[in-house]
Design a protein around this motif. Sequence first.
Motif, PDB file in Angstrom:
ATOM      1  N   TYR A  12       0.838  -1.206   0.000  1.00  0.00           N
ATOM      2  CA  TYR A  12       0.000   0.000   0.000  1.00  0.00           C
ATOM      3  C   TYR A  12       0.868   1.248   0.000  1.00  0.00           C
ATOM      4  N   SER A  13       1.879   1.277   0.866  1.00  0.00           N
ATOM      5  CA  SER A  13       2.788   2.422   0.969  1.00  0.00           C
ATOM      6  C   SER A  13       4.034   1.986   1.719  1.00  0.00           C
ATOM      7  N   CYS A  64      -9.950  -0.339  -4.827  1.00  0.00           N
ATOM      8  CA  CYS A  64      -8.982   0.647  -4.333  1.00  0.00           C
ATOM      9  C   CYS A  64      -7.912   0.875  -5.393  1.00  0.00           C
ATOM     10  N   GLY A  65      -7.670   2.136  -5.752  1.00  0.00           N
ATOM     11  CA  GLY A  65      -6.624   2.447  -6.714  1.00  0.00           C
ATOM     12  C   GLY A  65      -7.003   2.124  -8.146  1.00  0.00           C
ATOM     13  N   ARG A  81     -10.161   4.585 -12.212  1.00  0.00           N
ATOM     14  CA  ARG A  81      -9.977   3.927 -10.931  1.00  0.00           C
ATOM     15  C   ARG A  81     -11.039   2.833 -10.737  1.00  0.00           C
ATOM     16  N   GLU A 209       0.502   8.643   2.731  1.00  0.00           N
ATOM     17  CA  GLU A 209      -0.439   7.814   1.977  1.00  0.00           C
ATOM     18  C   GLU A 209      -1.476   7.166   2.893  1.00  0.00           C
ATOM     19  N   THR A 212      -3.886  10.020   4.511  1.00  0.00           N
ATOM     20  CA  THR A 212      -4.844  10.651   3.614  1.00  0.00           C
ATOM     21  C   THR A 212      -5.666   9.648   2.814  1.00  0.00           C
ATOM     22  N   GLY A 213      -5.167   8.418   2.670  1.00  0.00           N
ATOM     23  CA  GLY A 213      -5.840   7.458   1.800  1.00  0.00           C
ATOM     24  C   GLY A 213      -6.642   6.390   2.497  1.00  0.00           C
ATOM     25  N   SER A 214      -6.412   6.209   3.803  1.00  0.00           N
ATOM     26  CA  SER A 214      -7.079   5.122   4.523  1.00  0.00           C
ATOM     27  C   SER A 214      -7.781   5.666   5.758  1.00  0.00           C
ATOM     28  N   ASN A 217      -6.121   4.301   9.976  1.00  0.00           N
ATOM     29  CA  ASN A 217      -4.735   4.779   9.939  1.00  0.00           C
ATOM     30  C   ASN A 217      -4.025   4.686  11.285  1.00  0.00           C
TER      31      ASN A 217
END
Length: 250
Positions: A12-13, A64-65, A81, A209, A212-214, A217
């Motif tokens: 993921y990151s 996702c993505g 996406r 990432e 802001t993306g999950s 967190n």
Amino acid sequence: MKLIVNADDFGYSKGVNLGIIEAHREGIVTSATMMVNMGGFAHAVELAKENPRLGVGIHLVLDCGFPVSQDLPSLTDEQGRFRRGQEYLSSASSDELRRELTAQLETFLGAGLKLTHIDSHHHVHAHKAVLPIVLQLAEEYRLPVRSPWTLNPGEQADWPQIRTTEGFSHRFYGDDLSVDTLMSILKEIEKAGYSTIEIMTHPAFLDEEVLTGSSYNHQRTRELKILTAPQIKEYVQKQGIQLVNFNQLG
């Protein structure tokens, strides 16, 4: 009892990747599953090659993505996406689903890693429109699968050739996790008498990432702390719980 402790979202990151490796090296995580369509994929591949004791499977993604293949109008939005949520999967093209899931598997294999098993982001592999395709791919690639039959174990009888664990726990997830939470899960598993079981986890260090993306967190850092806690490692050792990955299911 053989216990697989799997860390989801590998790839993921960088923050997620490094947290998973920490949970493996210093804690009880034995396995991870890779998101091949996310920005941290190449970094995760490097880390996996540096840590060969970590079993690495694939975390199939459909919500996702961006996809790894092209021309998937039933799976993607105007920006290319994946569509959000899972409601759309009921009307998605089965041909497009199979093409994309196969492409993700081949992307993983193309990175030069040994693929241990299949699971999915947000359990999309258990969706009624996706599960038959995933089980067919598991047969073709001769891979175990995270048990999609947790709620309906009788359905597994229709696929006796599919290897999976006897049990699966998704309880190690949420806002109020503690060492006691994980200890109670382990004790519950032991009491149930499973011979093989998988626990799903999501350890990570925070980075931009993830923040802001999950929506999940800060909880990931709590998971990391618990999974590396001395009390947990001591309990597993004292109880004679055998920590394994999917390669060691037998």
